[in-house]
Scaffold this motif. Structure first.
Motif, PDB file in Angstrom:
ATOM      1  N   LEU A 200       1.033  -1.182  -0.056  1.00 42.13           N
ATOM      2  CA  LEU A 200       0.000   0.125   0.173  1.00 42.13           C
ATOM      3  C   LEU A 200       0.895   1.268  -0.009  1.00 42.13           C
ATOM      4  CD1 LEU A 200      -2.906  -0.832   2.650  1.00 42.13           C
ATOM      5  CD2 LEU A 200      -3.039  -0.898   0.061  1.00 42.13           C
ATOM      6  N   ILE A 275      -1.361   0.835  -3.705  1.00 38.91           N
ATOM      7  CA  ILE A 275      -2.495   1.699  -4.172  1.00 38.91           C
ATOM      8  C   ILE A 275      -2.569   2.583  -2.699  1.00 38.91           C
ATOM      9  CG2 ILE A 275      -5.098   1.761  -4.167  1.00 38.91           C
ATOM     10  CD1 ILE A 275      -4.851  -1.103  -5.174  1.00 38.91           C
ATOM     11  N   ARG A 278      -7.758   6.358  -1.056  1.00 35.98           N
ATOM     12  CA  ARG A 278      -8.656   7.277  -2.002  1.00 35.98           C
ATOM     13  C   ARG A 278      -9.599   8.289  -1.391  1.00 35.98           C
ATOM     14  NH1 ARG A 278     -14.331   4.071  -3.481  1.00 35.98           N
ATOM     15  NH2 ARG A 278     -12.884   2.222  -3.033  1.00 35.98           N
ATOM     16  N   LYS A 426      -8.211  -3.387  -0.490  1.00 37.49           N
ATOM     17  CA  LYS A 426      -7.041  -3.448  -1.437  1.00 37.49           C
ATOM     18  C   LYS A 426      -6.490  -1.934  -1.408  1.00 37.49           C
ATOM     19  CE  LYS A 426      -8.527  -7.470  -4.193  1.00 37.49           C
ATOM     20  NZ  LYS A 426      -9.170  -7.755  -5.339  1.00 37.49           N
ATOM     21  N   GLU A 427      -6.957  -1.190  -0.630  1.00 40.83           N
ATOM     22  CA  GLU A 427      -6.805   0.173  -0.448  1.00 40.83           C
ATOM     23  C   GLU A 427      -6.793   0.634   0.991  1.00 40.83           C
ATOM     24  OE1 GLU A 427      -9.526   2.367  -2.867  1.00 40.83           O
ATOM     25  OE2 GLU A 427     -11.005   2.447  -0.980  1.00 40.83           O
TER      26      GLU A 427
END
Length: 633
Positions: A200, A275, A278, A426-427
C-alpha cells in the motif's frame, strides 16, 4: 538498559510504538500482563507522522469509543489540543464529529509520561527482525543484535515500516518515515510464513515555515467555545493556548504546474505499485481525478505552539522538491513560503486482514495479534482502536479468558474490524459514518453509554471513570422522567412564551414538555434560557444534551434497535473454525472455496462475505440446526 529485560520471558510483547502499539501495551499491562514494548526509536513514541490532528468524520467516534472502554487516545488529545472543533455541527447528531488540532511535541511528551509510569510495562529500544517458532507456534522475538526474548502472546503493530520505501519524485530510499529506517529483515522473514502480503502507499505534504506565510486575506478558522473535549472524564483543567488555522486554495496556475510535471510524480511515473488512500488523495490525484475542479482547499495548520512549522493539509505530494516549491508559491498567502521538509510518498507491506479472527488474532498462529496499518488501515484513530482490541485479547489469551470484540451494532470499532476481517481491503481503509448501518445508534455522544460497562467488566475502566459513568446514567434517568412529567397547559404564561419565541400555535389541551422538545427548532438550552424549563442537573450539560437527543430521536432509535435485535440472532449463531465446508451438501464449489478460506466466525459474518449467497446461508442454517439436534440427542 537493564539486562534483566533479556533474561525474562513476558506475557505480552508489543512490536511497534505507534498509536496501535501504545494502546495495545497500555491495555495488556493494565490487565495484569507483564508487557514489553519494543520500538526502534524511543524518541518517536507517540509521533504524529503526518497530520497533527486527532478525530474527524467517523474517526472521532473511534476515539470516543477508545475512551469509553478505558483507552487513552482521547485523554492524550485533550491534554495536547490547541484547537477543538465539532464538524457537521449543523447536521444530525449521528454524523457530528469532534476534531482536535494537536501540539505534536506535547502529545509525544504526554504519551511517554504515561508509558514510562505504567505498571507492568517495560519499553525497549531495539529492532525486531524475526519471530521464534517452535512446533508451528510463535513463542518469542529475535532482535537485530540476535537477542531472543520469549513471550506467551505477541502483538505486531509495524505501521508503515515493513519494507517501507520513501519516494520524492524519481528518487526513492528505504524508510518507514522520513529519518526512520524501515524493517526490511522482519518483512522478508514474514514472507516465509503463510501470510498474504501486499503493498500500500500513503503520503504527506511538505512542511512550511510560518514566518514565510502571509495570512492577510486568508480565511481564519477558529475553534469552538466551550471546548468539545474527547474524553468523557472531561476534567482537563490545563487547557493549552487555543490558536486559529487558516484556509487557502489552489488555483489555475497551481494546477497547470502540477499537470505539466505529473509524469515526475512517483505514483504517475510507475515507481509505486502500492494503492494509495482514496479518501485522502495526493494533490496529483486531485488534479488528475477531478479535472473539472478549479480549486482545492488547503488548511494551514500549526504543528506546535513552540515551533514555526505549518502543515498544509490538502497538498500531499510525491513530486520532485523543485516542483513542490514552484506550485506552492502560486497559492494565495504562500507566494514567498519556505519549505522546511518536502512532501513524500511512502510505500509499505501490509498483511491481508482476512487472515485474522475478529479478535485480531492470526488464523495461522495462536497468540499472535496484528493491529494498525499492517492490517491495511490508514489513520491514527483506526490504528489505536485496533491496538486496544489486540491488547485486550492478547491479555485474554495469556490468562485463558474469553476473547472480546465489539459487534457492528455495538461500536464503530466493530464496524472497522468486521469490514477488515470479513471483506479485506485493497486500499488503505478509512472509517466513515457512512460505513455504519446503525449510525443513528452509534453516535460519538453516547459511546460511554454503549461501552463503559463493558470496559469495566474487562478490567480497563478505573474507579474514577466508573463513578462518573454511574452518576451520568442516574442523572439521565431521573431528569428524563422529570421532563416527561412536565405538563404545559393552554393559555398559561409558558404556553404564550412558546408561541412568541417558537411560533407554536396556542395549545387546545395540555401538552408534555417532552413532546415540545421533539420539534427540531427547540433545544433544552433555549428552554432553560427562556425560563420555560428549570433543570435539576445544570452542572451536567453532557447528560442534558444526551437527554435531548434521546427524546428528539426516540422513534428512529427505537426502530433501529428493533433492526439490531433481528440481526443479533445471526451474530450469535457461531460457526466453528474446524468446519470442513466440503462436507456440507448443497454448497457450490465457489462458496465452499470462499468459506474454507475465510472461516467466518458466525452466520452474520458469513452473510457479509462477498460471494456468499442467501441460498448458501439457508444451507448453513440447516446444517447448524441438524448439528444442534444431533448434539442434544
Amino acid at each position: 538498559m537493564n539486562n534483566n529485560i533479556y533474561k525474562n520471558s513476558y506475557d505480552v510483547i508489543v512490536i511497534g510504538g505507534g498509536h496501535a502499539g501504545i494502546e495495545a501495551c497500555l491495555a495488556s499491562s493494565r490487565l495484569g500482563c507483564k508487557t514489553l514494548l519494543v520500538t526502534q526509536n524511543i524518541k518517536n513514541l507517540g509521533c504524529l507522522s503526518c497530520n497533527p490532528a486527532i478525530g474527524g468524520i467517523g474517526k472521532s467516534h473511534l476515539v470516543k469509543e477508545i475512551d469509553a472502554l478505558g483507552g487513552f487516545m482521547g485523554i492524550f488529545a485533550d491534554q495536547s489540543g490547541i484547537q477543538f472543533r465539532i464538524l457537521n455541527a449543523k447536521k444530525g447528531p449521528a454524523v457530528r464529529s469532534t476534531r482536535v488540532q494537536i501540539d505534536r511535541n506535547i502529545y509525544s511528551k504526554i504519551v511517554k509520561k504515561f508509558l514510562f509510569s505504567q505498571k507492568n510495562l517495560i519499553v525497549l529500544e531495539k529492532e525486531v527482525i524475526d519471530f521464534i517458532l517452535r512446533k508451528e507456534k510463535i513463542i518469542g522475538i529475535l532482535t537485530s543484535d540476535y537477542i531472543k526474548i520469549f513471550s506467551r502472546s505477541i502483538i505486531l503493530t509495524a505501521g508503515t515500516f515493513l519494507n517501507g520505501k520513501i519516494h520524492i519524485g524519481k528518487n526513492n530510499f528505504s524508510g518507514g518515515r522520513i529519518n526512520d529506517k524501515s524493517s526490511i529483515m522482519l518483512s522478508n522473514n514474514l514472507k516465509k510464513l503463510p501470510f498474504r502480503i501486499n503493498r500500500l502507499k500513503t503520503g504527506t505534504p511538505p512542511r512550511l515555515d510560518k514566518k514565510s506565510i502571509n495570512i492577510d486575506g486568508l480565511e481564519k478558522q477558529l475553534g469552538d467555545n466551550p471546548i468539545p473535549f474527547f474524553s468523557f472524564l472531561n476534567k482537563n483543567n490545563n487547557i493549552l493556548k487555543q490558536v486559529p488555522c487558516y484556509v487557502t486554495y489552489t488555483n489555475f496556475n497551481t494546477h497547470q504546474i502540477i499537470k505539466e510535471n505529473i509524469h515526475l510524480s512517483s505514483v504517475y511515473s510507475g515507481q509505486i505499485s502500492g494503492i494509495g488512500p482514496r479518501y485522502c488523495p495526493s494533490i496529483e490525484d486531485k488534479i488528475s481525478r477531478f479535472s473539472d475542479r478549479s480549486r482545492h482547499q488547503i488548511f494551514l495548520e500549526p504543528e506546535s505552539l513552540k515551533s514555526d512549522i505549518i502543515y498544509p493539509n490538502g497538498i500531499s505530494t510525491s513530486l520532485p522538491f523543485s516542483v513542490q516549491k514552484n506550485f506552492i508559491r502560486t497559492i494565495l498567502g504562500l507566494e514567498n513560503s519556505k519549505i522546511l521538509k518536502p512532501g513524500y510518498a511512502v510505500e509499505y507491506d501490509y498483511l491481508n486482514p482476512q487472515d485474522l479472527h475478529l479478535t485480531l488474532e492470526s488464523k495461522f498462529f495462536s497468540g499472535l495479534f496484528l493491529a494498525g496499518q499492517i492490517n491495511g488501515t490508514t489513520g491514527y484513530e483506526e490504528a489505536a482502536a485496533q491496538g486496544l482490541i489486540a491488547g485486550i485479547n492478547a491479555a485474554s489469551h495469556v490468562f485463558k479468558k474469553p476473547f472480546w470484540y465489539p459487534r457492528r451494532d455495538q461500536a464503530y470499532i466493530g464496524v472497522l474490524i468486521d469490514d477488515l476481517c470479513t471483506k479485506g481491503t485493497k486500499e488503505p481503509y478509512r472509517i466513515f459514518t457512512s460505513r455504519a448501518e446503525h449510525r443513528l445508534f452509534l453516535r460519538e455522544d453516547n459511546a460511554d453509554l454503549r461501552l463503559t460497562k463493558i470496559g469495566r467488566d474487562l478490567g480497563l475502566v478505573d474507579k474514577f471513570r466508573w463513578i462518573r459513568y454511574n452518576q451520568k446514567c442516574e442523572n439521565i434517568i431521573n431528569e428524563k422522567k422529570y421532563i416527561h412529567s412536565i405538563q404545559i397547559k393552554p393559555n398559561t404564561f409558558i404556553s404564550k412564551k412558546l408561541k412568541k419565541f417558537f411560533s407554536i400555535s396556542v395549545f387546545s389541551s395540555k401538552t408534555y414538555l417532552s413532546d415540545i422538545l421533539k420539534r427540531p427548532e427547540i433545544t433544552i438550552e433555549k428552554l432553560i434560557k427562556l425560563g420555560i424549563y428549570k433543570s435539576n442537573i445544570l452542572y451536567d450539560l453532557e447528560s442534558l444534551k444526551q437527554i435531548e437527543i434521546q427524546i428528539k430521536y426516540a422513534g428512529y432509535i427505537h426502530r433501529q434497535n428493533k433492526e439490531i435485535k433481528k440481526h443479533i440472532k445471526y451474530e450469535n449463531l457461531f460457526l466453528s473454525s474446524n468446519i470442513n465446508y466440503n462436507k456440507i451438501r448443497g454448497l457450490s464449489s465457489e462458496v465452499i472455496s470462499i468459506l474454507n478460506l475465510s472461516k467466518p466466525s458466525s452466520i452474520g459474518q458469513a452473510y457479509r462475505i462477498s460471494g456468499i449467497t442467501p441460498a448458501a446461508i439457508s444451507i448453513l442454517l440447516i446444517y447448524l440446526k441438524k448439528n444442534i439436534y444431533i448434539k442434544n440427542k
